[in-house]
Design an enzyme around this catalytic site. Sequence first.
Site, PDB file in Angstrom:
ATOM      1  N   ASN A   1     -10.603 -58.934  -7.927  1.00  0.00           N
ATOM      2  CA  ASN A   1     -12.012 -58.541  -7.866  1.00  0.00           C
ATOM      3  C   ASN A   1     -12.061 -57.043  -8.156  1.00  0.00           C
ATOM      4  OD1 ASN A   1     -14.638 -57.942  -7.307  1.00  0.00           O
ATOM      5  ND2 ASN A   1     -14.496 -58.324  -5.096  1.00  0.00           N
ATOM      6  N   TRP A   2     -12.432 -56.732  -9.389  1.00  0.00           N
ATOM      7  CA  TRP A   2     -12.408 -55.314  -9.797  1.00  0.00           C
ATOM      8  C   TRP A   2     -13.610 -54.521  -9.315  1.00  0.00           C
ATOM      9  CZ3 TRP A   2     -10.590 -55.514 -15.640  1.00  0.00           C
ATOM     10  CH2 TRP A   2      -9.198 -55.725 -15.668  1.00  0.00           C
ATOM     11  N   LYS A   3     -14.580 -55.205  -8.737  1.00  0.00           N
ATOM     12  CA  LYS A   3     -15.793 -54.518  -8.255  1.00  0.00           C
ATOM     13  C   LYS A   3     -16.370 -53.632  -9.360  1.00  0.00           C
ATOM     14  CE  LYS A   3     -14.000 -55.072  -3.673  1.00  0.00           C
ATOM     15  NZ  LYS A   3     -13.979 -54.672  -2.282  1.00  0.00           N
TER      16      LYS A   3
ATOM     17  N   HIS B   1     -20.417 -62.186  -1.907  1.00  0.00           N
ATOM     18  CA  HIS B   1     -19.514 -61.133  -1.441  1.00  0.00           C
ATOM     19  C   HIS B   1     -20.250 -60.253  -0.423  1.00  0.00           C
ATOM     20  CE1 HIS B   1     -16.905 -57.656  -1.316  1.00  0.00           C
ATOM     21  NE2 HIS B   1     -15.955 -58.413  -1.845  1.00  0.00           N
TER      22      HIS B   1
ATOM     23  N   GLU C   1     -20.288 -57.197   0.076  1.00  0.00           N
ATOM     24  CA  GLU C   1     -20.918 -55.981  -0.454  1.00  0.00           C
ATOM     25  C   GLU C   1     -22.305 -56.305  -1.015  1.00  0.00           C
ATOM     26  OE1 GLU C   1     -17.569 -54.808  -2.863  1.00  0.00           O
ATOM     27  OE2 GLU C   1     -16.490 -54.279  -1.030  1.00  0.00           O
TER      28      GLU C   1
ATOM     29  N   GLU D   1     -13.281 -63.425   3.819  1.00  0.00           N
ATOM     30  CA  GLU D   1     -13.059 -61.988   3.714  1.00  0.00           C
ATOM     31  C   GLU D   1     -13.700 -61.276   4.900  1.00  0.00           C
ATOM     32  OE1 GLU D   1     -12.201 -60.738  -0.607  1.00  0.00           O
ATOM     33  OE2 GLU D   1     -14.355 -60.616  -0.297  1.00  0.00           O
TER      34      GLU D   1
ATOM     35  N   GLY E   1     -11.149 -53.165   1.856  1.00  0.00           N
ATOM     36  CA  GLY E   1     -11.012 -51.788   1.411  1.00  0.00           C
ATOM     37  C   GLY E   1     -10.653 -50.806   2.512  1.00  0.00           C
TER      38      GLY E   1
ATOM     39  N   SER F   1      -7.871 -56.156   1.928  1.00  0.00           N
ATOM     40  CA  SER F   1      -6.672 -55.314   1.925  1.00  0.00           C
ATOM     41  C   SER F   1      -5.378 -56.093   1.692  1.00  0.00           C
ATOM     42  CB  SER F   1      -6.584 -54.486   3.215  1.00  0.00           C
ATOM     43  OG  SER F   1      -7.702 -53.621   3.310  1.00  0.00           O
TER      44      SER F   1
ATOM     45  N   GLY G   1      -8.981 -56.810  -4.141  1.00  0.00           N
ATOM     46  CA  GLY G   1      -9.726 -55.701  -4.726  1.00  0.00           C
ATOM     47  C   GLY G   1      -8.786 -54.585  -5.170  1.00  0.00           C
ATOM     48  N   GLY G   2      -8.581 -53.615  -4.287  1.00  0.00           N
ATOM     49  CA  GLY G   2      -7.821 -52.404  -4.625  1.00  0.00           C
ATOM     50  C   GLY G   2      -6.481 -52.665  -5.293  1.00  0.00           C
TER      51      GLY G   2
HETATM   52  P1  PGA Z   1      -9.811 -55.143  -1.036  1.00  0.00           P
HETATM   53  O1  PGA Z   1     -11.123 -55.954  -1.509  1.00  0.00           O
HETATM   54  O2  PGA Z   1      -8.621 -55.948  -1.479  1.00  0.00           O
HETATM   55  O3  PGA Z   1      -9.899 -53.817  -1.737  1.00  0.00           O
HETATM   56  O4  PGA Z   1      -9.890 -55.019   0.443  1.00  0.00           O
HETATM   57  C1  PGA Z   1     -11.183 -57.344  -1.436  1.00  0.00           C
HETATM   58  C2  PGA Z   1     -12.546 -57.847  -1.809  1.00  0.00           C
HETATM   59  O5  PGA Z   1     -13.555 -57.218  -1.433  1.00  0.00           O
HETATM   60  O6  PGA Z   1     -12.669 -58.889  -2.478  1.00  0.00           O
END
Ligand code: PGA
Length: 245
Positions: free
Chosen positions: A3-5, A85, A87, A157, A163, A203, A224-225
């Site tokens: 997930n590159w956001k 998600h 966010e 999640e 993050g 994470s 993500g990261g």
């Molecule tokens: P993260 O993000 O791996 O940076 O914690 C995961 C996500 O929000 O899908």
Amino acid sequence: MANWKMQKLASEAKQFIEAFSQKELPSSVDIAICAPFLCLPSLAEQKIIPIGAQNVYPADKGAFTGETSPTMLKEFDVTYVIVGHSERRQILKETDDFVASKFHYCVEEGLTPVLCVGESLEQREAGEAETWCKAQLDAVFKEYEGNFPDDLLIAYEPIWAIGTGKTATAEDAQAMIHALRSHLETLKGQEIADKARFLYGGSVKPANIASLMQCEDIDGALVGGASLEAEDFYQLILEGSANHE
Ligand code: PGA
């Protein structure tokens, strides 16, 4: 699943995929990259890694300024769409009903939604995490009489783990995902619940993916990261595939 956001330019996506597609990828793992809309055309040119979007609007076309329809995504061979998600729920104020309508519309249109659920730290500390996440499943599945995607993907999640560098322990992630799978069984029957693939997200990194993938109910990860650099993402995939039970 990456997930590159909102982290990459289209030119950076191109560089990533050039580097990543040189790697020898394990055949036992399904890999996908969910990228910003503007990265999708260049990612679609390579035919090796399936791609996903991070949002969609539940209508075919019309006066919806700024939105993107399933048909537009399918033109670029998009397979997956992340819906719900945290966010988007928190920052863009998406409601359970709106998330449900996106999920259902994706299924009707032949896209595979990746439904995200997860609790806040306050909810976890108050002992409400499971009830909350089950209610997020209810919103999508309880009244739903439509078809199910062949590949039903649900990502747990916990918001406090996204993050932040704080991952849920493998035991906690397994316990929650087990509870969610059982809840799905109650709602929609054993066949659908057994077949559903549950991802953990929050994470995930090369150092912690092994213990997560060893859990019985965890089928994959939403990352993500640690998916932003081709080499990190590759290491994560190798670690994950070597330890998946
Ligand atoms: P993260 O993000 O791996 O940076 O914690 C995961 C996500 O929000 O899908």
